[in-house]
Design a protein around this motif. Structure first.
Motif, PDB file in Angstrom:
ATOM      1  N   GLY A 291     -13.828  -0.649 -13.050  1.00 49.84           N
ATOM      2  CA  GLY A 291     -13.469  -1.896 -13.714  1.00 49.84           C
ATOM      3  C   GLY A 291     -12.175  -2.515 -13.257  1.00 49.84           C
ATOM      4  O   GLY A 291     -11.843  -3.626 -13.679  1.00 49.84           O
ATOM      5  N   VAL A 292     -11.421  -1.831 -12.393  1.00 51.55           N
ATOM      6  CA  VAL A 292     -10.176  -2.395 -11.884  1.00 51.55           C
ATOM      7  C   VAL A 292     -10.477  -3.195 -10.608  1.00 51.55           C
ATOM      8  O   VAL A 292     -10.952  -2.628  -9.619  1.00 51.55           O
ATOM      9  N   PRO A 293     -10.220  -4.514 -10.607  1.00 52.28           N
ATOM     10  CA  PRO A 293     -10.505  -5.322  -9.414  1.00 52.28           C
ATOM     11  C   PRO A 293      -9.364  -5.234  -8.398  1.00 52.28           C
ATOM     12  O   PRO A 293      -8.218  -5.544  -8.719  1.00 52.28           O
ATOM     13  N   ILE A 294      -9.673  -4.776  -7.203  1.00 53.29           N
ATOM     14  CA  ILE A 294      -8.681  -4.620  -6.144  1.00 53.29           C
ATOM     15  C   ILE A 294      -9.084  -5.502  -4.971  1.00 53.29           C
ATOM     16  O   ILE A 294     -10.235  -5.470  -4.519  1.00 53.29           O
ATOM     17  N   VAL A 295      -8.140  -6.303  -4.492  1.00 52.27           N
ATOM     18  CA  VAL A 295      -8.383  -7.168  -3.336  1.00 52.27           C
ATOM     19  C   VAL A 295      -7.429  -6.755  -2.227  1.00 52.27           C
ATOM     20  O   VAL A 295      -6.216  -6.679  -2.447  1.00 52.27           O
ATOM     21  N   VAL A 296      -7.966  -6.485  -1.055  1.00 44.64           N
ATOM     22  CA  VAL A 296      -7.167  -6.117   0.102  1.00 44.64           C
ATOM     23  C   VAL A 296      -7.296  -7.216   1.150  1.00 44.64           C
ATOM     24  O   VAL A 296      -8.408  -7.559   1.563  1.00 44.64           O
ATOM     25  N   PHE A 297      -6.175  -7.779   1.567  1.00 41.95           N
ATOM     26  CA  PHE A 297      -6.152  -8.749   2.654  1.00 41.95           C
ATOM     27  C   PHE A 297      -5.802  -8.008   3.939  1.00 41.95           C
ATOM     28  O   PHE A 297      -4.847  -7.230   3.978  1.00 41.95           O
ATOM     29  N   THR A 298      -6.580  -8.254   4.987  1.00 35.73           N
ATOM     30  CA  THR A 298      -6.431  -7.481   6.209  1.00 35.73           C
ATOM     31  C   THR A 298      -6.753  -8.327   7.429  1.00 35.73           C
ATOM     32  O   THR A 298      -7.440  -9.356   7.327  1.00 35.73           O
ATOM     33  N   TYR A 299      -6.273  -7.866   8.590  1.00 33.46           N
ATOM     34  CA  TYR A 299      -6.672  -8.445   9.872  1.00 33.46           C
ATOM     35  C   TYR A 299      -7.858  -7.693  10.476  1.00 33.46           C
ATOM     36  O   TYR A 299      -8.400  -8.110  11.497  1.00 33.46           O
ATOM     37  N   ALA A 300      -8.235  -6.573   9.891  1.00 34.59           N
ATOM     38  CA  ALA A 300      -9.300  -5.748  10.467  1.00 34.59           C
ATOM     39  C   ALA A 300     -10.622  -6.499  10.499  1.00 34.59           C
ATOM     40  O   ALA A 300     -10.976  -7.212   9.545  1.00 34.59           O
ATOM     41  N   GLY A 301     -11.339  -6.353  11.588  1.00 33.11           N
ATOM     42  CA  GLY A 301     -12.634  -7.011  11.738  1.00 33.11           C
ATOM     43  C   GLY A 301     -13.746  -6.267  11.022  1.00 33.11           C
ATOM     44  O   GLY A 301     -13.545  -5.202  10.426  1.00 33.11           O
ATOM     45  N   GLU A 302     -14.945  -6.824  11.114  1.00 28.74           N
ATOM     46  CA  GLU A 302     -16.104  -6.237  10.438  1.00 28.74           C
ATOM     47  C   GLU A 302     -16.456  -4.848  10.976  1.00 28.74           C
ATOM     48  O   GLU A 302     -17.186  -4.096  10.327  1.00 28.74           O
ATOM     49  N   ASP A 303     -15.943  -4.514  12.171  1.00 29.26           N
ATOM     50  CA  ASP A 303     -16.227  -3.194  12.724  1.00 29.26           C
ATOM     51  C   ASP A 303     -15.471  -2.086  11.989  1.00 29.26           C
ATOM     52  O   ASP A 303     -15.761  -0.898  12.167  1.00 29.26           O
ATOM     53  N   VAL A 304     -14.490  -2.457  11.159  1.00 29.97           N
ATOM     54  CA  VAL A 304     -13.750  -1.484  10.362  1.00 29.97           C
ATOM     55  C   VAL A 304     -14.333  -1.497   8.955  1.00 29.97           C
ATOM     56  O   VAL A 304     -14.215  -2.484   8.233  1.00 29.97           O
TER      57      VAL A 304
ATOM     58  N   THR B   7      -3.244  -6.024  -2.455  1.00 30.78           N
ATOM     59  CA  THR B   7      -2.404  -5.359  -1.472  1.00 30.78           C
ATOM     60  C   THR B   7      -2.757  -5.866  -0.085  1.00 30.78           C
ATOM     61  O   THR B   7      -3.781  -6.538   0.111  1.00 30.78           O
ATOM     62  N   LEU B   8      -1.894  -5.571   0.872  1.00 32.66           N
ATOM     63  CA  LEU B   8      -2.063  -6.005   2.256  1.00 32.66           C
ATOM     64  C   LEU B   8      -2.182  -4.763   3.134  1.00 32.66           C
ATOM     65  O   LEU B   8      -1.443  -3.797   2.959  1.00 32.66           O
ATOM     66  N   SER B   9      -3.102  -4.805   4.063  1.00 37.52           N
ATOM     67  CA  SER B   9      -3.249  -3.698   5.013  1.00 37.52           C
ATOM     68  C   SER B   9      -3.763  -4.270   6.323  1.00 37.52           C
ATOM     69  O   SER B   9      -4.934  -4.642   6.430  1.00 37.52           O
TER      70      SER B   9
ATOM     71  N   SER C 274       0.823  -1.208   0.000  1.00 37.75           N
ATOM     72  CA  SER C 274       0.000   0.000   0.000  1.00 37.75           C
ATOM     73  C   SER C 274       0.857   1.259   0.000  1.00 37.75           C
ATOM     74  O   SER C 274       0.481   2.272  -0.606  1.00 37.75           O
ATOM     75  N   GLY C 275       2.026   1.219   0.630  1.00 35.16           N
ATOM     76  CA  GLY C 275       2.916   2.367   0.613  1.00 35.16           C
ATOM     77  C   GLY C 275       3.449   2.653  -0.779  1.00 35.16           C
ATOM     78  O   GLY C 275       3.583   3.818  -1.187  1.00 35.16           O
ATOM     79  N   THR C 276       3.745   1.594  -1.538  1.00 33.03           N
ATOM     80  CA  THR C 276       4.217   1.765  -2.907  1.00 33.03           C
ATOM     81  C   THR C 276       3.097   2.285  -3.803  1.00 33.03           C
ATOM     82  O   THR C 276       3.334   3.125  -4.679  1.00 33.03           O
TER      83      THR C 276
END
Length: 254
Positions: free
Chosen positions: A136-149, A116-118, A83-85
């Protein structure tokens, strides 16, 4: 030797277009490595090892380097980038219309997944990353954040994958991508993400462009983080040049 052609420095010394060089990597025919996709990293550095000048890598490149990157994006099923890049390089317009059309003609989606990872689901604003606002750009973010975020609202097609905190984020993301049918991943850094890939055994190939510059200073190298207990060993697969830039293809020695 201007333009986008790359001259092989071994064997017949033939000049090759970036598209042909990438085709030789066979990303479209890649198979999963264990439970994850094949992962190829593409990085650029000065002769003294700096991966950025004034905070960005764009100043290090060459037309052939940029062509190679875009062809790698065209061939890969997914693009992995920190995400920083994303913010530092202000990602946008990763493929042109002709490259999207080639993907569709091959029976694939017009745009690779952008992954990306966050850990806490804190992403740069769309204002800082134009890619986040491209329909149209598919973005997938993997995270530890719960549903409250709550997930941010973007113009792109955002999917948030929430993982339990006890699993390794990067390794779990790669396995999850493999389960979706992703065969090949292009990692574009940055240095912290690439170091984690190497440390966790997730990297298969490294394409490194050496830019004919000496930068000094304290900019990061292509790997950033604590030293490895044992250096990762590489095997040289191929060498090309374009003008004074050198293009190195390494495989990870297993």
């Amino acid at each position: 030797m201007g333009g986008e052609a790359l001259q092989r420095l071994e064997g017949d010394g033939a000049r090759r277009a970036a598209r042909d060089l990438v085709a030789g990597l066979g990303l479209g025919a890649s198979v999963a490595v264990g439970a994850r996709p094949r992962v190829v990293a593409d990085m650029v550095a000065t002769v003294d090892g700096r991966a950025a000048v004034q905070g960005r890598s764009v100043a290090l490149g060459h037309p052939a380097d940029r062509a190679l990157l875009r062809e790698l994006r065209t061939a890969a099923d997914a693009i992995l980038v920190g995400s920083g890049t994303l913010a530092a390089e202000r990602y946008a317009n990763l493929l042109d219309d002709e490259q999207r059309a080639r993907r569709v003609a091959d029976g694939r989606p017009p745009h690779p997944l952008v992954v990306t990872l966050s850990r806490e689901l804190t992403l740069p604003l769309a204002l800082d990353v134009p890619l986040f606002d491209e329909p149209g750009v598919p973005i997938v973010v993997f995270t530890y954040a719960g549903e409250d975020v709550a997930a941010p609202v973007l113009g792109a097609e955002l999917e948030v994958v929430r993982l339990p905190a006890e699993v390794p984020l990067l390794a779990s993301a790669l396995v999850a991508l493999g389960a979706r049918g992703v065969r090949s991943v292009l990692c574009e850094g940055g240095p912290t993400l690439l170091a984690r890939l190497v440390l966790e055994g997730g990297l298969d190939d490294l394409l490194l462009t050496v830019s004919p510059l000496l930068a000094a200073g304290d900019a990061p190298t292509i790997l950033d983080g604590a030293p490895f207990a044992e250096p990762a060993r590489l095997a040289l697969r191929d060498v090309h040049r374009a003008d004074d830039h050198v293009f190195l293809h390494y495989g990870l020695a297993r």
